[in-house]
Design an enzyme around this catalytic site. Structure first.
Site, PDB file in Angstrom:
ATOM      1  CB  ILE A   1      -0.906   0.030   1.250  1.00 51.78           C
ATOM      2  CG1 ILE A   1      -1.698  -1.278   1.358  1.00 51.78           C
ATOM      3  CG2 ILE A   1      -1.843   1.229   1.218  1.00 51.78           C
ATOM      4  CD1 ILE A   1      -2.244  -1.518   2.753  1.00 51.78           C
ATOM      5  CB  CYS A   2       1.461   3.882  -2.406  1.00 56.79           C
ATOM      6  SG  CYS A   2       2.396   5.409  -2.575  1.00 56.79           S
ATOM      7  CG  LEU A   3      -1.701   5.433   3.847  1.00 54.31           C
ATOM      8  CD1 LEU A   3      -2.477   6.573   3.222  1.00 54.31           C
ATOM      9  CD2 LEU A   3      -2.670   4.502   4.570  1.00 54.31           C
TER      10      LEU A   3
END
Lengths: 150, 228
Positions: free
Chosen positions: A88-90
């Protein structure tokens, strides 16, 4: 096993999230305090309405000074910031982590990221990233956070 | 805190009721608010924002967020951005404020030798004169001469009267306490003069200019009266 120092905090988080879980979030597995599996359910009236996904949290001994390793296991949602291998790109999971964040608040952030999605498309570099990150954890990646609209 | 409230409002109740029961039954508005805001987390307000435990060696940031000293110290060591974990405001170790409750601080339960001592409290130093002497001085005179002149002219006349008559402290404090307080004291108690002068210069810096102007006017009137 989580470090004794902050095991108490994880215990507390677990108790709280089990006692009053945020909407659409359910602890599926936390037998081992080091690894939790959380089920999240897509919010009504969003693209992911009713879809269920499983998030895996891994805590190292530095938690909460260090972020937990968070990724989707099983089938990952199709989302411009979620790779098909579950990464996840967070920002809050990496550079913008704060020890005041919790499993619960991370889950809420991820649900909100799903809810604000307007088009179910994978990240543009999905193939490239997934092939390169075999056997790596999302925390090994140097993430660039550029899009705060979704 | 809860204990006190519950004992006052439930004096007739059995003393053996647990604190939780007391909270849920409590009619006190304050307690209701506190418990309702805490029901989601069931946590006390004095938990560290990092370890979620009751704070040990509490320190508070300038932005008002509470941490154990050891927790926030480790976070500051760990994270180069030096931000408050709760609100991301910039924080520095030097600006953390230790909180000392009654009964002295307990030692760090984690007994981590690598954590240095909590930064000391830094009370602001008072200036040369203390607040109380200022008040004593100001109000002490104010009582005597509280009905003092309403205008510069009147106070000038009053002062002149005092010079000649040598009467007790009177008048003049209502408008310009600095100048006339100083002056009258000089007339009445020569020994106290120096002390009072010192106090005046430190206490009433802000009004000293105004006082001097009025003093000048007073002198002019004095001269006028004397030489006419």
């Amino acid at each position: 096993m989580a470090s004794g120092r902050y095991a108490k905090r994880l215990q507390k988080e677990l108790q709280e999230i089990q006692k009053s879980p945020p909407h659409g979030i359910m602890i599926e597995e936390a037998n081992n305090l080091d690894r939790w599996v959380v089920q999240i359910t897509g919010t009504e009236n969003t693209l992911y309405n009713g879809e269920k996904f499983r998030l895996q949290f891994r805590f190292n001994s530095e938690y909460p000074l260090e972020s937990p390793e968070v990724m989707f296991i099983g089938v990952a949602p199709i989302h411009p910031h979620i790779y098909s291998n579950g990464h996840i790109c967070l920002s809050i999971l990496y550079d913008a982590w704060s020890p005041a964040l919790t499993v619960s608040s991370v889950c809420v952030s991820i649900l909100s990221m799903l809810s604000s999605c307007t088009e179910k498309v994978p990240p543009v570099d999905n193939q490239y990233y997934v092939s390169r990150s075999i056997g790596k954890t999302p925390k090994d990646t140097r993430w660039m956070f550029h899009d705060d609209t979704v | 805190m809860n204990d006190n409230n519950t004992t006052t409002s439930f004096q007739d109740d059995l003393p053996s009721v647990t604190e939780d029961n007391n909270n849920s039954d409590n009619n006190d508005d304050k307690d209701k608010k506190a418990t309702s805001s805490n029901t989601a987390t069931q946590s006390s307000s004095f938990e560290c924002n990092i370890c979620f435990d009751e704070v040990s060696e509490p320190v508070v940031t300038q932005c008002g967020h509470l941490f154990c000293w050891s927790c926030i110290f480790q976070w500051l060591q760990h994270n180069p951005s030096q931000q408050c974990p709760v609100c991301k405001a910039p924080i520095t170790e030097e600006k953390l404020i230790p909180i000392y409750g009654r009964g002295g601080s307990t030692s760090d339960p984690r007994k981590n030798r690598s954590i240095p001592q909590r930064p000391p409290g830094r009370p602001e130093q008072r200036s040369q004169s203390t607040q109380s002497t200022y008040n004593d001085f100001f109000f002490g005179n104010g009582v005597h001469g509280g009905a003092g002149g309403g205008t510069g002219f009147n106070t000038g006349i009053n002062m002149q009267h005092n010079f000649f008559g040598g009467g007790g402290v009177s008048f003049g404090f209502g408008l310009f306490p600095g100048l006339f307080g100083l002056h009258f004291y000089g007339n009445q108690t020569p020994t106290g003069q120096n002390n009072n002068q010192n106090r005046m210069t430190t206490d009433l810096d802000s009004s000293i200019f105004l006082s001097r102007v009025v003093f000048g006017i007073g002198l002019l009137i004095l001269f006028f009266v004397l030489f006419n």
